[in-house]
Design an enzyme around this catalytic site. Structure first.
Site, short mmCIF file in Angstrom:
data_model
loop_
_atom_site.label_atom_id
_atom_site.label_comp_id
_atom_site.label_asym_id
_atom_site.label_seq_id
_atom_site.Cartn_x
_atom_site.Cartn_y
_atom_site.Cartn_z
N ARG A 87 48.88 38.44 40.35
CA ARG A 87 48.90 39.32 39.18
C ARG A 87 49.67 38.65 38.05
O ARG A 87 50.45 37.73 38.28
CB ARG A 87 49.51 40.67 39.53
CG ARG A 87 50.98 40.58 39.93
CD ARG A 87 51.51 41.91 40.45
NE ARG A 87 51.59 42.91 39.41
CZ ARG A 87 50.93 44.08 39.44
NH1 ARG A 87 50.16 44.38 40.45
NH2 ARG A 87 51.07 44.94 38.46
N GLU A 126 42.52 52.77 38.13
CA GLU A 126 42.76 54.16 38.49
C GLU A 126 43.07 54.87 37.16
O GLU A 126 43.96 54.43 36.42
CB GLU A 126 43.97 54.23 39.44
CG GLU A 126 44.17 55.60 39.99
CD GLU A 126 45.32 55.68 41.00
OE1 GLU A 126 45.81 54.62 41.46
OE2 GLU A 126 45.71 56.82 41.31
N LYS A 138 52.63 50.76 35.48
CA LYS A 138 52.27 52.04 34.86
C LYS A 138 53.45 53.00 34.92
O LYS A 138 53.71 53.72 33.97
CB LYS A 138 51.08 52.65 35.59
CG LYS A 138 49.77 52.05 35.18
CD LYS A 138 48.64 52.85 35.81
CE LYS A 138 47.37 52.03 35.86
NZ LYS A 138 46.55 52.35 37.03
P1 ATP Z 1 50.26 49.53 38.36
O1 ATP Z 1 50.78 48.79 39.56
O2 ATP Z 1 50.93 49.21 37.09
O3 ATP Z 1 50.13 51.02 38.59
P2 ATP Z 1 47.63 49.17 39.25
O4 ATP Z 1 47.38 47.89 39.91
O5 ATP Z 1 47.85 50.33 40.14
O6 ATP Z 1 48.78 49.00 38.19
P3 ATP Z 1 44.98 49.82 38.59
O7 ATP Z 1 44.49 50.81 37.63
O8 ATP Z 1 44.78 50.09 40.02
O9 ATP Z 1 46.49 49.58 38.26
O10 ATP Z 1 44.44 48.38 38.22
C1 ATP Z 1 43.08 48.07 37.99
C2 ATP Z 1 42.87 46.62 38.28
O11 ATP Z 1 43.72 45.83 37.46
C3 ATP Z 1 43.20 46.30 39.71
O12 ATP Z 1 42.13 45.54 40.25
C4 ATP Z 1 44.45 45.50 39.64
O13 ATP Z 1 44.48 44.52 40.62
C5 ATP Z 1 44.40 44.89 38.25
N1 ATP Z 1 45.75 44.66 37.74
C6 ATP Z 1 46.73 45.58 37.57
N2 ATP Z 1 47.86 45.00 37.14
C7 ATP Z 1 47.60 43.68 37.01
C8 ATP Z 1 48.36 42.54 36.60
N3 ATP Z 1 49.64 42.62 36.24
N4 ATP Z 1 47.75 41.33 36.60
C9 ATP Z 1 46.46 41.22 36.95
N5 ATP Z 1 45.70 42.24 37.34
C10 ATP Z 1 46.24 43.46 37.38
MG MG Z 2 46.31 50.35 41.78
#
Ligand code: ATP
Ligand code: MG
Length: 604
Positions: free
Chosen positions: A305, A60, A315
């Site tokens: 994760r 995102e 984030k």
């Molecule tokens: P946050 O929870 O920090 O806002 P997010 O998951 O919302 O992170 P996205 O931009 O939606 O962030 O993430 C893009 C991709 O990266 C998603 O498929 C998500 O599953 C993966 N991702 C995010 N954080 C992790 C992590 N700590 N370990 C592995 N994959 C991750």
């Molecule tokens: Mg997300």
């Protein structure tokens, strides 16, 4: 979640097994791809997909990528590469707020930096989910027409109360049994801006008594008057993430939709939605209409994760650190953002080694930060040329060396790679050495400089310490020695004098005085913010900030480092790995960031 130290897993990846099984069963052998995302009719007109599998990395664009995302990038792009597939870079920008071009740019840059490309031949597989809003809208109408969705006018509070609990079934909404025509009319009114924000939602009609709360008629469209960075003010209704994401996957004919474990409970809805949107429907007069989305539908797989000790990978928390100025910006070398890690001197190869080593599993755990650092060390040890740097300098004067003379010494650029040759370093009468390489009164087992002891000046001569000078406070300011002319490294008989100590040095007349940022961990606690205060209140992650996470020093470096190019990495012998800062280095005057020490200083 377990906070036990996790042993290093063997780097297994259970998703490989799933893909290999699917390929063996020819599950996607007849899947079609028309060269761009689209509905079933669009894809049907295409050809058999040359890509054996399709994955996607779907960030995102509401923040910078962090080390957790690197795990997901290596997983999705890596699997595609290994199985003759293609991985899409998809910006999941269905949420109108908080998304911006700045994030889109930096995300693309980091995916490229890690070594991956979304360009496959003539095709660019970079997509924006917001480009699918029209199809998502059609998907919603399609569900309504088939009796699988309804417009609910309950208040948010009523909806929450009627959702039930883990142990109690929910209660049907009084709007649940509206006619298809009513629902269609209401939904179109929502789209046309006839109703205020939050006054009604479109819900999937599934089962208010389901054991899985996510299946109790989840909301799929909401009214939200917000400007969208791509579609502007075209829409005042936006799809919910859980509805949008599977459709995005389907339009791109993704085969394996890999996400983190939080989405495990959403999988039944993912499958429900895919099944209902792919199913052909019988229209009036017995004509069978094909489903909206192509078969075979994508499948979701969840993995754990990355949780890394001593950092925060959320984030929201990263934004807070930047906005409240606990760090200098998104690319502060102490941050676990990929932009920060890159500036720190972490390398794509190091991240690759790290993700291979930690593997991919379904069990949540914490990975020790030292594992990441070890991977960076291993890679830099092979990549980085050696240089000499004196970080805490005091003078060493060779009293029997001529005042005006200087001479060349030869230092290998890389002990493991003789083909990289040697470079010249100048020796002269006055040198800089490390303060800790001299002790007036040696402690037990100390083999470096102390009166009457002999050490080798690395790549130079054996010298014998003759004493020191001190200032009024008793601090040593200058050390004195005499050299043994027949002992120069690399000359015959140079090792006739045996010494136990070997110290590094730079010639004071030739040295380059540089600014060096000695970075350390940003948090002093392995689980920032976890636990409670004595009074029972929650702790905050900001309380665990390490007040000494950076110290800026002036160091004396060998002259050649003046020519270091931004982003070039070196091992400073005996100290660790350092990189010329890519942002603040100017030509002829680089500043350096400590990437990682040679050995782990945090291990107890
Ligand atoms: P946050 O929870 O920090 O806002 P997010 O998951 O919302 O992170 P996205 O931009 O939606 O962030 O993430 C893009 C991709 O990266 C998603 O498929 C998500 O599953 C993966 N991702 C995010 N954080 C992790 C992590 N700590 N370990 C592995 N994959 C991750
Ligand atoms: Mg997300």
């Amino acid at each position: 979640m377990s906070q036990e130290k996790t042993p290093i897993p063997a780097g297994s990846n259970f998703i490989r097994g799933i893909i290999e099984r699917d390929l063996a069963e020819n599950k996607y052998a007849t899947k079609k791809w028309a060269g761009s995302p689209g509905d079933a009719t669009h894809q049907e007109a295409g050809v058999i997909d040359a890509a054996k599998i399709r994955t996607r990395f779907p960030p995102e664009p509401n923040g910078y990528l962090h080390i957790g995302h690197a795990k997901s990038i290596f997983l999705n792009f890596g699997l595609a590469r290994d199985y003759n597939g293609i991985c899409h870079l998809r910006f999941d920008d269905t949420n109108p707020e908080k998304e911006s071009q700045e994030y889109v740019d930096s995300i693309s840059e980091m995916v490229s930096w890690l070594g991956f490309s979304w360009n496959n031949g003539k095709e660019s597989n970079l997509y924006f989910a917001s480009d699918y809003f029209d199809v998502m809208y059609r998907a919603a109408e399609c569900l309504i027409e088939n009796g699988h969705a309804y417009v609910d006018e309950q208040t948010a509070d009523e909806m929450r109360i009627h959702r039930g609990t883990l142990t109690e079934a929910g209660k049907d909404s009084p709007f649940r049994n509206r006619s298809v025509a009513d629902n269609l009319a209401k939904f179109r009114e929502m789209r046309d801006g006839k109703h205020p924000d939050g006054s009604m939602v479109l819900r999937a009609k599934i089962d208010m008594a389901s054991g899985n709360i996510n299946m109790r008629d989840p909301a799929i469209y909401r009214i939200r008057r917000a400007h969208h960075h791509n579609t502007g003010d075209k829409w005042c209704i936006y799809p919910m993430y859980t509805f949008a994401h599977p459709i995005e996957d389907a339009l791109e004919t993704v085969t394996h939709s890999i996400c983190t474990l939080e989405f495990e409970d959403q999988r039944p809805f993912y499958d429900w939605l895919m099944e209902h949107l792919a199913a052909p429907t019988e229209a009036v007069g017995g004509i069978v209409k094909p489903g909206l989305i192509a078969q075979p539908v994508p499948k979701q797989y969840e993995f754990a994760r990355l949780n890394l000790t001593y950092v925060v990978l959320s984030k929201r928390k990263l934004i807070q650190l930047v906005e409240e100025k606990h760090v200098s910006g998104w690319d502060d070398p102490r941050l676990p953002t990929l932009a920060g890690a890159r500036r720190r001197g972490y390398t794509p190869e190091g991240f690759k080694l790290f993700t291979d080593r930690i593997g991919v599993s379904k069990a949540d755990s914490w990975i020790e930060y030292t594992i990441l650092e070890d991977c960076m060390r291993e890679v830099l040890n092979l990549q980085a040329e050696r240089r000499i740097a004196v970080l805490d300098p005091i003078k060493l004067v060779i009293d029997n060396y001529p005042e005006t003379q200087s001479e060349d010494c030869f230092a290998p650029n890389h002990p493991l790679k003789p083909e990289l040759g040697k470079r010249t370093v100048q020796l002269s009468k006055t040198l800089w050495i490390e303060r800790e390489d001299f002790m007036e009164v040696p402690s037990k087992g100390y083999f470096r400089l102390f009166p009457d002891n002999m050490v080798r000046l690395r790549y130079g001569y054996v010298v014998k310490c003759t004493g020191c000078e001190k200032d009024a406070d008793g601090n040593v300011t200058t050390v004195h020695c005499e050299y043994l002319p027949d002992t120069k490294s690399g000359t015959p008989g140079s090792d006739s004098v045996k010494v136990k100590g070997n110290i590094h040095w730079v010639s004071a007349a030739h040295a380059y005085e540089a600014e060096i940022r000695m970075y350390d961990r940003l948090f002093k606690n392995p689980h920032p913010g976890q636990g409670k205060h004595e009074d029972g209140s929650d702790r905050d992650f900001l309380e665990d900030i390490n007040p000494n996470s950076v110290t800026t020093i002036k160091a004396q470096l060998e002259a050649s480092l003046k020519d270091a190019k931004p982003a070039e990495s070196f091992q400073f012998e005996r100290h660790g790995y350092f990189v010329a800062d890519r942002k603040e280095s100017v030509a002829g005057k680089p500043v350096f960031n400590r990437t990682v020490t040679l050995k782990d200083a945090w291990q107890k």
